[in-house]
Design an enzyme around this catalytic site. Sequence first.
Site, PDB file in Angstrom:
ATOM      1  N   TYR A 155       0.845  -1.203   0.000  1.00 44.84           N
ATOM      2  CA  TYR A 155       0.000   0.000   0.000  1.00 44.84           C
ATOM      3  C   TYR A 155       0.883   1.257   0.000  1.00 44.84           C
ATOM      4  CZ  TYR A 155      -3.560   3.274   1.759  1.00 44.84           C
ATOM      5  OH  TYR A 155      -4.420   4.338   1.924  1.00 44.84           O
ATOM      6  N   PRO A 191     -16.167   3.199   5.967  1.00 48.49           N
ATOM      7  CA  PRO A 191     -16.632   1.799   6.042  1.00 48.49           C
ATOM      8  C   PRO A 191     -15.494   0.787   5.893  1.00 48.49           C
ATOM      9  CG  PRO A 191     -18.095   3.088   4.659  1.00 48.49           C
ATOM     10  CD  PRO A 191     -16.952   3.989   5.010  1.00 48.49           C
ATOM     11  N   ARG A 213      -2.415   5.849  18.281  1.00 50.59           N
ATOM     12  CA  ARG A 213      -1.388   6.496  17.463  1.00 50.59           C
ATOM     13  C   ARG A 213      -1.857   7.849  16.906  1.00 50.59           C
ATOM     14  NH1 ARG A 213      -1.476   2.278  12.325  1.00 50.59           N
ATOM     15  NH2 ARG A 213      -2.839   3.568  11.061  1.00 50.59           N
TER      16      ARG A 213
HETATM   17  N1  LIG Z   1      -9.772   5.578   5.378  1.00 49.13           N
HETATM   18  C1  LIG Z   1      -8.518   5.878   5.636  1.00 49.13           C
HETATM   19  O1  LIG Z   1      -8.059   5.815   6.782  1.00 49.13           O
HETATM   20  C2  LIG Z   1      -7.604   6.346   4.524  1.00 49.13           C
HETATM   21  C3  LIG Z   1      -6.377   6.906   4.890  1.00 49.13           C
HETATM   22  C4  LIG Z   1      -5.514   7.344   3.888  1.00 49.13           C
HETATM   23  C5  LIG Z   1      -5.875   7.214   2.562  1.00 49.13           C
HETATM   24  N2  LIG Z   1      -7.074   6.661   2.236  1.00 49.13           N
HETATM   25  C6  LIG Z   1      -7.387   6.539   0.813  1.00 49.13           C
HETATM   26  O2  LIG Z   1      -8.607   7.189   0.532  1.00 49.13           O
HETATM   27  C7  LIG Z   1      -9.270   6.524  -0.543  1.00 49.13           C
HETATM   28  C8  LIG Z   1     -10.679   6.176  -0.118  1.00 49.13           C
HETATM   29  O3  LIG Z   1     -10.607   5.365   1.041  1.00 49.13           O
HETATM   30  P1  LIG Z   1     -11.887   5.011   1.924  1.00 49.13           P
HETATM   31  O4  LIG Z   1     -11.393   4.664   3.281  1.00 49.13           O
HETATM   32  O5  LIG Z   1     -12.931   6.035   1.741  1.00 49.13           O
HETATM   33  O6  LIG Z   1     -12.284   3.629   1.223  1.00 49.13           O
HETATM   34  P2  LIG Z   1     -13.691   2.904   1.038  1.00 49.13           P
HETATM   35  O7  LIG Z   1     -13.373   1.479   0.810  1.00 49.13           O
HETATM   36  O8  LIG Z   1     -14.627   3.284   2.137  1.00 49.13           O
HETATM   37  O9  LIG Z   1     -14.175   3.514  -0.339  1.00 49.13           O
HETATM   38  C9  LIG Z   1     -13.430   3.263  -1.509  1.00 49.13           C
HETATM   39  C10 LIG Z   1     -14.374   3.253  -2.694  1.00 49.13           C
HETATM   40  O10 LIG Z   1     -13.587   2.967  -3.853  1.00 49.13           O
HETATM   41  C11 LIG Z   1     -14.252   1.994  -4.608  1.00 49.13           C
HETATM   42  N3  LIG Z   1     -13.285   1.239  -5.403  1.00 49.13           N
HETATM   43  C12 LIG Z   1     -12.358   0.361  -4.937  1.00 49.13           C
HETATM   44  N4  LIG Z   1     -11.688  -0.160  -5.981  1.00 49.13           N
HETATM   45  C13 LIG Z   1     -12.220   0.389  -7.105  1.00 49.13           C
HETATM   46  C14 LIG Z   1     -11.947   0.234  -8.483  1.00 49.13           C
HETATM   47  N5  LIG Z   1     -11.021  -0.625  -8.915  1.00 49.13           N
HETATM   48  N6  LIG Z   1     -12.653   0.978  -9.360  1.00 49.13           N
HETATM   49  C15 LIG Z   1     -13.613   1.831  -8.945  1.00 49.13           C
HETATM   50  N7  LIG Z   1     -13.928   1.998  -7.645  1.00 49.13           N
HETATM   51  C16 LIG Z   1     -13.241   1.287  -6.741  1.00 49.13           C
HETATM   52  C17 LIG Z   1     -14.978   1.110  -3.603  1.00 49.13           C
HETATM   53  O11 LIG Z   1     -16.055   0.402  -4.207  1.00 49.13           O
HETATM   54  C18 LIG Z   1     -15.440   2.160  -2.585  1.00 49.13           C
HETATM   55  O12 LIG Z   1     -16.702   2.694  -2.931  1.00 49.13           O
HETATM   56  C19 LIG Z   1      -8.411   5.321  -0.902  1.00 49.13           C
HETATM   57  O13 LIG Z   1      -7.577   5.634  -1.993  1.00 49.13           O
HETATM   58  C20 LIG Z   1      -7.591   5.105   0.363  1.00 49.13           C
HETATM   59  O14 LIG Z   1      -6.363   4.482   0.097  1.00 49.13           O
HETATM   60  C21 LIG Z   1      -7.952   6.216   3.186  1.00 49.13           C
END
Ligand SMILES: NC(=O)c1ccc[n+]([C@@H]2O[C@H](COP(=O)([O-])OP(=O)(O)OC[C@H]3O[C@@H](n4cnc5c(N)ncnc54)[C@H](O)[C@@H]3O)[C@@H](O)[C@H]2O)c1
Length: 253
Positions: A155, A191, A213
Amino acid sequence: MERLKGKVAVVTGAAAGIGREICLRLAREGATVVGMDREWAGVESVAEEVRAQGGVAHALAGDVSIGADCAQVHAWVDEQLGAVQVLCNVAGIVDTGTLVEASEESWQRTMDINLKGIYHMCRLFVPFLTASGGGSIVNIASVAGPFAVKERGVYSVSKAGVIGLTKSLAIDFIGEGIRANAICPGTVETPSWRERVNQAPDPERALRDFIARQPMGRLGQPEEIAALAAYLASDEAAYMTGQAIAIDGGMTM
Ligand SMILES: NC(=O)c1ccc[n+]([C@@H]2O[C@H](COP(=O)([O-])OP(=O)(O)OC[C@H]3O[C@@H](n4cnc5c(N)ncnc54)[C@H](O)[C@@H]3O)[C@@H](O)[C@H]2O)c1
């Protein structure tokens, strides 16, 4: 405030979490939002939420790791809306574990979605943004890109790549009026984050560890990330490009 009035914004990963909240916020700022996600029902329900709050949104199904799906989204926006000024690449997945533990399949899937997905979308949409008079690209990276986070091997590599991709776009297309910035969230209550906690061998302990953390003693909220995305998308950030901005409750200060 309607900082995005008259603009069209394409948002990937729009069905849940940070992507959902970005759709709602950009629409409240006046943008016409096109949400794309591989979960059709989810992205359609987000578009309905936007309409219920008085905004304009369209839902498209597609997988960012598949070039043909991204091309369909591009063709739809071209045909139906004719211009786009904002692209938010949010879709992403998290595989946990060290690099040594990571299977080749996990490496490939993570790179395909987190990094190649953004490459597909930018390759298609940068010329479109240019033709629309310029615009703003907002890529969601993570603090795991520029900083070390335990057991996020593959990641972290993918998110460091997102930052490199963002800077590369920013420098190559600055003359065409395109700005590109990356947001590096810390831990955000979404989620998929909740699912990761629930899947841990001891969920209560996992939750305690996550919060321990956090210097602020709490997790980030998707709305807080969406507020930064809206600013970067807007002309208020007109002098900002090529940056990777941490928003993490002080995790990396
Ligand atoms: N939640 C955290 O703590 C966090 C922290 C840092 C970065 N992020 C980044 O933020 C972004 C969103 O994270 P989140 O926690 O809201 O995730 P989430 O899983 O709640 O939502 C992600 C969405 O992306 C969609 N998705 C996944 N793969 C896909 C694909 N191949 N094509 C189209 N849609 C796709 C999923 O269906 C989902 O609706 C991600 O890139 C994640 O790496 C999240």
